[in-house]
Write a protein that holds these residues in place. Sequence first.
Motif, PDB file in Angstrom:
ATOM      1  N   ALA A   7      87.723 135.318 112.243  1.00  0.00           N
ATOM      2  CA  ALA A   7      87.443 135.390 113.675  1.00  0.00           C
ATOM      3  C   ALA A   7      87.813 134.084 114.368  1.00  0.00           C
ATOM      4  N   LEU A   8      87.518 132.971 113.721  1.00  0.00           N
ATOM      5  CA  LEU A   8      87.852 131.674 114.309  1.00  0.00           C
ATOM      6  C   LEU A   8      89.368 131.501 114.419  1.00  0.00           C
ATOM      7  N   LYS A   9      90.096 131.903 113.381  1.00  0.00           N
ATOM      8  CA  LYS A   9      91.553 131.811 113.432  1.00  0.00           C
ATOM      9  C   LYS A   9      92.113 132.657 114.574  1.00  0.00           C
ATOM     10  N   ALA A  10      91.552 133.847 114.721  1.00  0.00           N
ATOM     11  CA  ALA A  10      92.017 134.723 115.795  1.00  0.00           C
ATOM     12  C   ALA A  10      91.754 134.097 117.154  1.00  0.00           C
ATOM     13  N   ASP A  11      90.607 133.474 117.317  1.00  0.00           N
ATOM     14  CA  ASP A  11      90.279 132.813 118.587  1.00  0.00           C
ATOM     15  C   ASP A  11      91.265 131.704 118.902  1.00  0.00           C
TER      16      ASP A  11
END
Length: 249
Positions: free
Chosen positions: A211-215
């Motif tokens: 999720a952090l990478k996607a953000d």
Amino acid sequence: MAKPLRILTLATLFPSSARPNFGIFVGRQTAGLAARAGVDVTVINPVGLPPFPLSRLPGHRALAAIAEQDEWQGLTVYRPRFLSMPLMPGLSPAAIMRAVLPIARDLHARMPFDLIDAEFFWPDGPAAMMLAKKLGLPFTIKARGFDIHHWGGQPQCRRLIVRAADRATALLSVSDALAHDMAALDIDREKISVHYTGIDRESFHPRDRDALKADLGLEGPVISSVGALIPRKRQQLLIETLPHLPHTT
């Protein structure tokens, strides 16, 4: 009610209004100790200023302007000045002791300390040794890395480091590897306890990586390296490795 353990913390690395993040790990550790029941902590943060004309440089002027007594996260902090001689580091412990002694002696007379705790091995450790002798108190020293790996390699400093270690009641190290390096300087390994540097768990805690990478719009393996871009942090090892790690951010 039991008498609290009164600790005088001696720390050249400590946050101030001029350098709010300087020695923040020492500040947080000290605040954590002071928050424990039955412990009373007073901090003396000696501020080193070079001789004129270096003392007129902007960074040093900012240091000279900070209050000689203030509060940091509920801790009372005294900040006496001492003359720092960049080309003669071996003089620093004695200069610190002379600057600190009047304050420490007055505080000790009003409400005696039980222990002096030095938060860096150089120059804090030898300065604490000298101060402890003046006040008739035991003292401890914590090693953090650069104080051993750099200053321990300077002959004039190494002698005082080893002498302070011999006379200290106890020693702390931030890792077992550093404790091993201390022992290589002829410091008694049996006196060293490992005390890891903690983290702020409100700021740093596990999160969902995908999720952090996607953000952040990132894909594939991601490497994060935290540390100053200075030689002793050896960031060049990661930089030299990156060409061998394709598709890595």
